[in-house]
Design an enzyme around this catalytic site. Structure first.
Site, short mmCIF file in Angstrom:
data_model
loop_
_atom_site.label_atom_id
_atom_site.label_comp_id
_atom_site.label_asym_id
_atom_site.label_seq_id
_atom_site.Cartn_x
_atom_site.Cartn_y
_atom_site.Cartn_z
N GLY A 1 28.40 31.90 39.58
CA GLY A 1 28.09 30.63 40.24
C GLY A 1 29.40 29.86 40.39
N GLU B 1 26.82 24.97 46.51
CA GLU B 1 25.78 26.00 46.36
C GLU B 1 24.50 25.42 45.75
OE1 GLU B 1 27.38 30.47 45.33
OE2 GLU B 1 27.52 28.95 43.80
N LEU C 1 44.04 30.38 50.81
CA LEU C 1 44.34 31.45 51.77
C LEU C 1 44.42 32.82 51.09
CD1 LEU C 1 47.14 29.45 53.66
CD2 LEU C 1 44.80 29.87 54.47
N GLY C 2 43.64 33.01 50.03
CA GLY C 2 43.61 34.31 49.36
C GLY C 2 44.98 34.68 48.83
N GLY D 1 48.14 32.38 49.09
CA GLY D 1 48.31 31.12 48.35
C GLY D 1 47.46 30.01 48.94
N ASP E 1 37.12 29.93 42.96
CA ASP E 1 36.54 29.04 41.94
C ASP E 1 37.59 28.73 40.87
OD1 ASP E 1 34.30 29.66 43.41
OD2 ASP E 1 33.55 31.12 41.95
N SER F 1 43.47 35.63 37.94
CA SER F 1 42.02 35.84 37.78
C SER F 1 41.51 37.11 38.46
CB SER F 1 41.25 34.63 38.34
OG SER F 1 41.24 34.68 39.75
N SER G 1 39.07 37.46 33.56
CA SER G 1 40.53 37.29 33.46
C SER G 1 41.00 35.91 33.91
CB SER G 1 41.24 38.40 34.23
OG SER G 1 40.64 38.56 35.48
O1 RIB Z 1 32.63 32.51 44.07
C1 RIB Z 1 32.05 33.58 43.38
C2 RIB Z 1 30.65 33.24 42.99
O2 RIB Z 1 29.88 33.11 44.16
C3 RIB Z 1 29.96 34.32 42.18
O3 RIB Z 1 30.14 34.16 40.79
C4 RIB Z 1 28.53 34.21 42.62
O4 RIB Z 1 27.66 33.80 41.63
C5 RIB Z 1 28.52 33.26 43.81
O5 RIB Z 1 28.08 32.03 43.48
#
Ligand code: RIB
Length: 309
Positions: free
Chosen positions: A40, A142, A224-225, A228, A257, A287, A296
């Protein structure tokens, strides 16, 4: 100074299959053993922020099921305050179904469950309880739209720094942008926000970020993955922060995230946007080196070691 971060977002259990390729429409791919990880976007960012040295309070929801209790135990084990996580009766905990390929790229489908049942009142009550506490609030999309709207409106009304991670972009956030949150889209989300604001054809990332910043009156930070991030200040002037090279790319799930969690934690601690973004990029690089979104995510020491190289 330790930052104090309030995270409002989704908690999922991630069910992951490592396969030789991502499935095309209508295709079945077969991987080996099922992996289960905490996930999440909200939960992942909260863990990243905690490991990067912030105190973290979490606002969200789970269902009345085993996924819910294990999700909460995991957050608590990391040291996150889950007092404001509501158990929604009759709802399932959010779950994500993820396929990861050998390059670490993924495909994700989410069953929102309890995340979609968080109400504006749930969020308002949590923000009232947190009054005077946070240095920054991180909100990701989300969860139900009314909950997102309440989180951004109330945080900004209280004068708190607010980071809005529009993942995914939903039309209901358009009116929030003029309230001035710091927006952190990835490249695709930036295009969606740009269109949502009524702009026509896509242009460069720099120009689209400047257009969004012109609307919010606040910084826009585009992830930007492996390249960076692009930081665009409120006046539209841009700076690129390059990512270091990961030793190995196992799983990119949760890299965005991680960036958001560490970026917001640093803002909560009083850092400026560019310094916060630099530390977020370093954390996101580290990560991707392990399986699952959180395995990680680095500690402060690991982030500093990478930045010192
Ligand atoms: O950004 C990755 C996350 O997107 C995952 O952990 C998944 O649960 C979704 O929410």
């Amino acid at each position: 100074m330790r930052g104090r971060l309030l995270v409002v977002g989704a908690l999922n259990v991630d069910l992951v299959v490592a396969a030789t390729a991502l499935p095309r429409p209508g295709e079945t791919v077969v991987g080996s053993d099922l992996q289960r990880h905490g996930g999440g976007k909200g939960g992942n960012s909260a863990v990243a922020a905690l490991r990067a040295g912030a105190d973290v309070r979490y606002v969200g929801a789970v269902g009345e099921d085993e996924f819910g209790s294990s999700s909460l135990k995991e957050l608590q084990a990391d040291g996150i305050d889950v007092t404001d996580v509501i158990v929604k009766k009759g709802r399932a905990t959010g779950a994500a179904f993820i396929v990861v390929d050998p390059a670490g790229e993924n495909q994700i489908a989410v069953a929102a469950g309890a995340n979609a049942a968080i109400t504006a009142d749930d969020v308002r009550a949590a923000i009232e309880r947190a009054d005077g506490w946070p240095g920054c609030v991180l909100v990701s999309t989300e969860i139900s739209v009314p909950a997102v709207v309440a989180a951004v409106q109330e945080s900004i009304a209280k004068g708190w720094r607010c980071v809005l991670n529009p993942a995914p972009v939903v039309p209901g956030i358009v009116d929030l942008l003029r309230l001035g949150p710091i927006v952190t889209p990835n490249r695709g989300e930036l295009q969606d926000v740009y269109r949502l604001l009524g702009h026509g054809d896509e242009t460069s990332v720099e120009a689209m970020a400047a257009a969004v910043a012109g609307h919010t009156g606040a910084a826009v930070v585009v992830t930007l993955g492996a390249e960076g991030v692009l930081v665009c200040d409120e006046l539209g002037s841009t700076t690129k922060i390059a990512a270091g090279k990961a030793r190995q790319v196992v799983d990119t799930t949760g890299a965005g995230d991680t960036f958001n969690g560490v970026f917001a934690a640093e803002l909560a601690a009083g850092q400026g946007i560019e310094t916060a973004a630099r530390r977020g990029v370093a954390a996101a690089t580290l990560s991707v080196e392990g399986a699952g979104a959180r395995t990680s995510m680095p500690t402060v020491a690991a982030i500093e070691a990478l930045l010192a190289m």
